[in-house]
Design a protein around this motif. Structure first.
Motif, mmCIF file in Angstrom:
data_model
loop_
_atom_site.group_PDB
_atom_site.id
_atom_site.type_symbol
_atom_site.label_atom_id
_atom_site.label_comp_id
_atom_site.label_asym_id
_atom_site.label_seq_id
_atom_site.Cartn_x
_atom_site.Cartn_y
_atom_site.Cartn_z
ATOM 1 N N ASN A 77 1.425 71.583 29.696
ATOM 2 C CA ASN A 77 2.819 72.004 29.853
ATOM 3 C C ASN A 77 3.668 71.992 28.587
ATOM 4 O O ASN A 77 4.871 72.244 28.661
ATOM 5 N N ARG A 122 5.877 70.875 38.994
ATOM 6 C CA ARG A 122 4.737 71.196 39.860
ATOM 7 C C ARG A 122 3.718 70.062 39.851
ATOM 8 O O ARG A 122 3.052 69.807 40.860
ATOM 9 N N ASP A 123 3.590 69.399 38.706
ATOM 10 C CA ASP A 123 2.618 68.312 38.558
ATOM 11 C C ASP A 123 3.274 66.938 38.727
ATOM 12 O O ASP A 123 2.761 65.931 38.243
ATOM 13 N N LYS A 173 9.239 73.303 34.498
ATOM 14 C CA LYS A 173 8.841 73.700 35.847
ATOM 15 C C LYS A 173 7.380 73.313 36.105
ATOM 16 O O LYS A 173 7.010 72.946 37.220
ATOM 17 N N GLY A 174 6.569 73.401 35.056
ATOM 18 C CA GLY A 174 5.180 72.983 35.170
ATOM 19 C C GLY A 174 5.071 71.485 35.428
ATOM 20 O O GLY A 174 4.259 71.035 36.255
#
Length: 239
Positions: free
Chosen positions: A39, A53-54, A49-50
């Motif tokens: 990321n 998500r994680d 945003k990554g």
């Protein structure tokens, strides 16, 4: 009597083994390493945003830092890597917990907020930077700490470890000083980062010119007048 000696010998052996384990304690930053690799770009731009998500993996790593920390006998590099990773992870948590924001300064007093408890002690970003890292007498840490700002030293896309932090300290310092977006050093003009103003005493006891010249490709002369660039606090977000 022999039984007493045997018990004492076992106690001493157990104590020695425990001390040896403490000395060799290794902090696992593998999850952080993978999240950064996925990321964060090579130029330090962050896909927040990554990270969101994680977030399950990130939260798992962040929680582990409160229980998996260096001992007093840990190697200096192990301590440095841990506290720098923790500082950067706290900043990351602040951003993704309040995303979308334009700057870390949009948050209420982020530097003094107690963000993690370690061994029954609460720590803020200021606590980590000023009472731990700066007291380790390693001025190059200022080029590893990332405040999610455009003018900050870039967030490296790997986790710091006891094996790589010495090289990272040297390379990050050189890269930051010679980055024309952070420090503009020419024969006619010297405009440097406010990092050198804020933490002047950390750099050769305030001899900033001498410190910078150790790394700068274009040297600052004695006749040079130093000015400081405005610090850009806008988010270092990947477009």
């Amino acid at each position: 009597m022999k039984k007493t000696y045997l018990i004492l010998a076992i106690i001493l052996l157990s104590s020695s083994i425990s001390n040896l384990k403490a000395q060799k304690k290794h902090i696992d930053h593998m999850v952080w390493d993978q999240l950064l690799l996925l990321n964060v770009s090579n130029d330090g731009k962050v896909d927040y945003k990554g990270f969101i998500r994680d977030k399950f993996l990130f939260d798992k790593y962040f929680t582990s830092l409160s229980t998996n920390y260096p001992s007093e006998n840990s190697e200096n590099n192990e301590k440095l890597a841990y506290w720098v990773n923790l500082y950067n992870a706290i900043v990351m948590k602040m951003i993704i917990d309040h995303y979308p924001i334009k700057s870390i300064n949009d948050l209420k007093n982020p530097w003094k907020k107690k963000s993690i408890t370690i061994n029954n002690v609460q720590y803020s970003l200021d606590d980590i930077e000023h009472t731990i890292l700066r007291k380790m007498n390693e001025p190059r840490i200022h080029f590893l700490l990332n405040c999610a700002a455009t003018s900050s030293p870039k967030l490296w896309n790997r986790a710091y470890t006891n094996r790589n932090i010495t090289q990272a300290l040297e390379e990050s310092t050189s890269n930051y000083i010679n980055d024309p977006t952070k420090n503009l050093i020419t024969k006619d003009k010297v405009m440097i980062s406010k990092v050198f103003e804020w933490y002047a005493k950390d750099f050769d006891n305030g001899d900033i010119k001498s410190y910078i010249n150790r790394y700068a490709k274009e040297k600052i002369t004695n006749a040079s007048t130093i000015k400081y660039l405005e610090y850009d606090w806008s988010l270092n977000e990947k477009e």
